[in-house]
Motif scaffolding. Structure first.
Motif, PDB file in Angstrom:
ATOM      1  N   GLU A  38      37.379  35.046 -16.033  1.00 42.04           N
ATOM      2  CA  GLU A  38      36.131  35.314 -15.304  1.00 42.04           C
ATOM      3  C   GLU A  38      35.065  35.888 -16.231  1.00 42.04           C
ATOM      4  OE1 GLU A  38      35.167  34.542 -12.213  1.00 42.04           O
ATOM      5  OE2 GLU A  38      37.051  33.417 -12.163  1.00 42.04           O
ATOM      6  N   ILE A  39      35.465  36.819 -17.094  1.00 39.36           N
ATOM      7  CA  ILE A  39      34.513  37.381 -18.063  1.00 39.36           C
ATOM      8  C   ILE A  39      34.020  36.296 -19.011  1.00 39.36           C
ATOM      9  CG2 ILE A  39      34.242  39.018 -19.967  1.00 39.36           C
ATOM     10  CD1 ILE A  39      36.305  40.797 -18.543  1.00 39.36           C
ATOM     11  N   GLU A  40      34.940  35.450 -19.448  1.00 36.31           N
ATOM     12  CA  GLU A  40      34.579  34.369 -20.355  1.00 36.31           C
ATOM     13  C   GLU A  40      33.569  33.416 -19.707  1.00 36.31           C
ATOM     14  OE1 GLU A  40      37.352  32.118 -23.381  1.00 36.31           O
ATOM     15  OE2 GLU A  40      37.521  31.165 -21.404  1.00 36.31           O
ATOM     16  N   LYS A  41      33.782  33.093 -18.431  1.00 41.21           N
ATOM     17  CA  LYS A  41      32.850  32.205 -17.728  1.00 41.21           C
ATOM     18  C   LYS A  41      31.464  32.830 -17.639  1.00 41.21           C
ATOM     19  CE  LYS A  41      36.339  29.867 -14.891  1.00 41.21           C
ATOM     20  NZ  LYS A  41      36.934  29.737 -13.541  1.00 41.21           N
ATOM     21  N   GLN A  42      31.401  34.135 -17.383  1.00 43.30           N
ATOM     22  CA  GLN A  42      30.104  34.816 -17.332  1.00 43.30           C
ATOM     23  C   GLN A  42      29.417  34.773 -18.695  1.00 43.30           C
ATOM     24  OE1 GLN A  42      30.111  38.710 -15.247  1.00 43.30           O
ATOM     25  NE2 GLN A  42      32.173  38.169 -14.550  1.00 43.30           N
ATOM     26  N   LEU A  43      30.201  34.992 -19.764  1.00 39.94           N
ATOM     27  CA  LEU A  43      29.639  34.908 -21.114  1.00 39.94           C
ATOM     28  C   LEU A  43      29.108  33.507 -21.399  1.00 39.94           C
ATOM     29  CD1 LEU A  43      32.156  36.938 -23.334  1.00 39.94           C
ATOM     30  CD2 LEU A  43      29.701  37.382 -23.105  1.00 39.94           C
ATOM     31  N   GLN A  44      29.852  32.489 -20.983  1.00 37.50           N
ATOM     32  CA  GLN A  44      29.434  31.113 -21.235  1.00 37.50           C
ATOM     33  C   GLN A  44      28.162  30.767 -20.472  1.00 37.50           C
ATOM     34  OE1 GLN A  44      33.062  29.152 -20.095  1.00 37.50           O
ATOM     35  NE2 GLN A  44      33.875  29.113 -22.185  1.00 37.50           N
ATOM     36  N   GLN A  45      28.003  31.337 -19.283  1.00 41.92           N
ATOM     37  CA  GLN A  45      26.779  31.106 -18.521  1.00 41.92           C
ATOM     38  C   GLN A  45      25.569  31.730 -19.213  1.00 41.92           C
ATOM     39  OE1 GLN A  45      27.650  32.626 -14.616  1.00 41.92           O
ATOM     40  NE2 GLN A  45      28.973  30.891 -14.072  1.00 41.92           N
ATOM     41  N   ARG A  46      25.782  32.891 -19.811  1.00 41.17           N
ATOM     42  CA  ARG A  46      24.688  33.605 -20.471  1.00 41.17           C
ATOM     43  C   ARG A  46      24.466  33.119 -21.906  1.00 41.17           C
ATOM     44  NH1 ARG A  46      23.077  38.277 -17.790  1.00 41.17           N
ATOM     45  NH2 ARG A  46      22.124  38.949 -19.756  1.00 41.17           N
ATOM     46  N   LEU A  47      25.547  32.632 -22.540  1.00 40.92           N
ATOM     47  CA  LEU A  47      25.476  32.209 -23.943  1.00 40.92           C
ATOM     48  C   LEU A  47      25.991  30.773 -24.062  1.00 40.92           C
ATOM     49  CD1 LEU A  47      26.980  35.464 -25.499  1.00 40.92           C
ATOM     50  CD2 LEU A  47      24.553  34.882 -25.309  1.00 40.92           C
ATOM     51  N   PRO A  48      25.118  29.794 -24.000  1.00 41.15           N
ATOM     52  CA  PRO A  48      25.537  28.386 -24.046  1.00 41.15           C
ATOM     53  C   PRO A  48      26.345  28.038 -25.295  1.00 41.15           C
ATOM     54  CG  PRO A  48      23.215  28.580 -23.422  1.00 41.15           C
ATOM     55  CD  PRO A  48      23.659  29.949 -23.841  1.00 41.15           C
ATOM     56  N   GLU A  49      26.156  28.805 -26.373  1.00 38.94           N
ATOM     57  CA  GLU A  49      26.899  28.523 -27.613  1.00 38.94           C
ATOM     58  C   GLU A  49      28.406  28.597 -27.416  1.00 38.94           C
ATOM     59  OE1 GLU A  49      24.607  30.849 -27.122  1.00 38.94           O
ATOM     60  OE2 GLU A  49      23.293  31.127 -28.873  1.00 38.94           O
ATOM     61  N   LEU A  50      28.842  29.347 -26.395  1.00 36.62           N
ATOM     62  CA  LEU A  50      30.265  29.565 -26.175  1.00 36.62           C
ATOM     63  C   LEU A  50      30.906  28.528 -25.254  1.00 36.62           C
ATOM     64  CD1 LEU A  50      30.418  33.460 -25.802  1.00 36.62           C
ATOM     65  CD2 LEU A  50      31.099  32.083 -27.773  1.00 36.62           C
ATOM     66  N   LYS A  51      30.133  27.643 -24.677  1.00 34.35           N
ATOM     67  CA  LYS A  51      30.682  26.704 -23.701  1.00 34.35           C
ATOM     68  C   LYS A  51      31.699  25.752 -24.321  1.00 34.35           C
ATOM     69  CE  LYS A  51      26.955  26.791 -20.309  1.00 34.35           C
ATOM     70  NZ  LYS A  51      25.945  26.001 -19.576  1.00 34.35           N
ATOM     71  N   ARG A  52      31.580  25.521 -25.615  1.00 33.74           N
ATOM     72  CA  ARG A  52      32.538  24.624 -26.288  1.00 33.74           C
ATOM     73  C   ARG A  52      33.884  25.310 -26.521  1.00 33.74           C
ATOM     74  NH1 ARG A  52      29.810  22.380 -31.631  1.00 33.74           N
ATOM     75  NH2 ARG A  52      31.949  21.525 -31.800  1.00 33.74           N
ATOM     76  N   TYR A  53      33.932  26.625 -26.329  1.00 34.64           N
ATOM     77  CA  TYR A  53      35.133  27.385 -26.683  1.00 34.64           C
ATOM     78  C   TYR A  53      35.683  28.096 -25.443  1.00 34.64           C
ATOM     79  CZ  TYR A  53      33.102  26.321 -31.165  1.00 34.64           C
ATOM     80  OH  TYR A  53      32.548  25.641 -32.229  1.00 34.64           O
ATOM     81  N   ASP A  54      36.311  27.295 -24.617  1.00 33.25           N
ATOM     82  CA  ASP A  54      36.927  27.829 -23.399  1.00 33.25           C
ATOM     83  C   ASP A  54      38.318  28.338 -23.775  1.00 33.25           C
ATOM     84  OD1 ASP A  54      37.138  28.491 -20.762  1.00 33.25           O
ATOM     85  OD2 ASP A  54      37.711  26.482 -20.095  1.00 33.25           O
ATOM     86  N   VAL A  55      38.385  29.567 -24.285  1.00 33.64           N
ATOM     87  CA  VAL A  55      39.622  30.088 -24.869  1.00 33.64           C
ATOM     88  C   VAL A  55      40.679  30.310 -23.804  1.00 33.64           C
ATOM     89  CG1 VAL A  55      40.633  31.967 -26.220  1.00 33.64           C
ATOM     90  CG2 VAL A  55      38.312  31.155 -26.726  1.00 33.64           C
ATOM     91  N   VAL A  56      40.323  30.994 -22.734  1.00 31.69           N
ATOM     92  CA  VAL A  56      41.249  31.291 -21.647  1.00 31.69           C
ATOM     93  C   VAL A  56      41.025  30.289 -20.529  1.00 31.69           C
ATOM     94  CG1 VAL A  56      42.092  33.050 -20.047  1.00 31.69           C
ATOM     95  CG2 VAL A  56      41.128  33.737 -22.263  1.00 31.69           C
ATOM     96  N   SER A  57      42.080  29.624 -20.097  1.00 32.10           N
ATOM     97  CA  SER A  57      41.904  28.581 -19.084  1.00 32.10           C
ATOM     98  C   SER A  57      43.063  28.583 -18.115  1.00 32.10           C
ATOM     99  CB  SER A  57      41.792  27.197 -19.758  1.00 32.10           C
ATOM    100  OG  SER A  57      42.983  26.921 -20.479  1.00 32.10           O
ATOM    101  N   GLN A  58      42.822  27.974 -16.968  1.00 31.31           N
ATOM    102  CA  GLN A  58      43.866  27.829 -15.957  1.00 31.31           C
ATOM    103  C   GLN A  58      44.339  26.387 -15.962  1.00 31.31           C
ATOM    104  OE1 GLN A  58      42.868  29.527 -12.214  1.00 31.31           O
ATOM    105  NE2 GLN A  58      44.758  28.925 -11.224  1.00 31.31           N
ATOM    106  N   LYS A  59      45.632  26.187 -16.203  1.00 28.29           N
ATOM    107  CA  LYS A  59      46.153  24.837 -16.295  1.00 28.29           C
ATOM    108  C   LYS A  59      46.239  24.223 -14.899  1.00 28.29           C
ATOM    109  CE  LYS A  59      48.972  23.710 -19.455  1.00 28.29           C
ATOM    110  NZ  LYS A  59      50.177  23.442 -20.266  1.00 28.29           N
ATOM    111  N   GLN A  60      45.842  22.970 -14.817  1.00 31.55           N
ATOM    112  CA  GLN A  60      45.858  22.281 -13.513  1.00 31.55           C
ATOM    113  C   GLN A  60      47.234  21.710 -13.257  1.00 31.55           C
ATOM    114  OE1 GLN A  60      43.185  22.416 -11.531  1.00 31.55           O
ATOM    115  NE2 GLN A  60      42.170  23.636 -13.109  1.00 31.55           N
TER     116      GLN A  60
END
Length: 231
Positions: free
Chosen positions: A209-231
């Motif tokens: 959740e924190i990572e998603k908020q960072l990615q929304q505020r900092l587009p540079e990080l959108k390519r680096y989805d470090v923590v993810s939920q496997k489908q």
């Protein structure tokens, strides 16, 4: 939950790795570099980055330690059998065999003092590593290597004046007891992982959740989805 990139934790830095190269670097929990470029942060960005960084610092070392301790426990159990058996050259050869065999596994988890590395993987893969990969490999290694130890000892004693003989059943019983000891220790590590799995998943979801908020505020990080939920 899974880590999609490798992570290196050190006292002053966190590095997000891809193909053995650093793509994202966090210095002192508040300074961000993406592909070597310094990213200017607003106050809210800095607060989120600190939360994200501190979460990784609490979480990654714990996962690495569970895996590393499991491997070291298995190694120490095998090496205890080497003590005083065979020549120094044989003991060195057996130890080298053990360490070469485990090196490939340990490339996924590194702990050196206060530095930690976790390769990309999910919590399920870590459980698989302990249960289905490490245990059978150590089991086979123990039976092969320690069986050779007993064989060398038996052959030496058979040619001695005492004419000592030990049956194969007795040999394998001793090896089996040692293997059981290794498996008990690894089972304890697996149970520790299972007991913490709910807490781990909760922490990873919070980090996500924190990572998603960072990615929304900092587009540079959108390519680096470090923590993810496997489908």
């Amino acid at each position: 939950m899974a880590f999609a990139h490798g992570i290196i934790i050190s006292p002053d830095q966190i590095r997000i790795m891809q193909n053995n190269r650093t793509h994202v670097q966090i210095n002192a929990d508040h300074q961000l570099f993406v592909r070597g470029e310094w990213v200017t942060l607003e106050d809210d960005d800095t607060l989120l980055l600190a939360q994200y960084s501190q979460g990784l610092r609490r979480f990654v070392p714990e996962i690495v330690s569970i895996a590393v301790d499991g491997v070291e426990l298995g190694l120490s159990s095998i090496e205890a059998m080497f003590s005083g058996i065979g020549s120094q050259a044989q003991q060195a050869e057996w130890r080298e065999l053990v360490r070469e065999t485990t090196f490939q596994w340990m490339s996924r988890f590194v702990r050196s003092n206060d530095h930690f590395y976790l390769a990309p993987q999910s919590l399920n893969e870590l459980d698989y590593f302990l249960h289905d990969e490490l245990k059978p490999q150590l089991d086979n290694l123990a039976r092969h290597t320690v069986g050779a130890v007993w064989g060398a000892l038996r052959d030496a004693l058979r040619h001695s004046d005492s004419n000592f003989e030990r049956s194969d059943n007795q040999d394998w019983q001793s090896v089996g007891q040692m293997v059981d000891k290794i498996n008990l220790g690894l089972d304890a590590k697996a149970v520790e992982l299972e007991e913490k799995s709910a807490l781990f998943c909760q922490r990873m979801q919070e980090l996500d959740e924190i990572e998603k908020q960072l990615q929304q505020r900092l587009p540079e990080l959108k390519r680096y989805d470090v923590v993810s939920q496997k489908q």
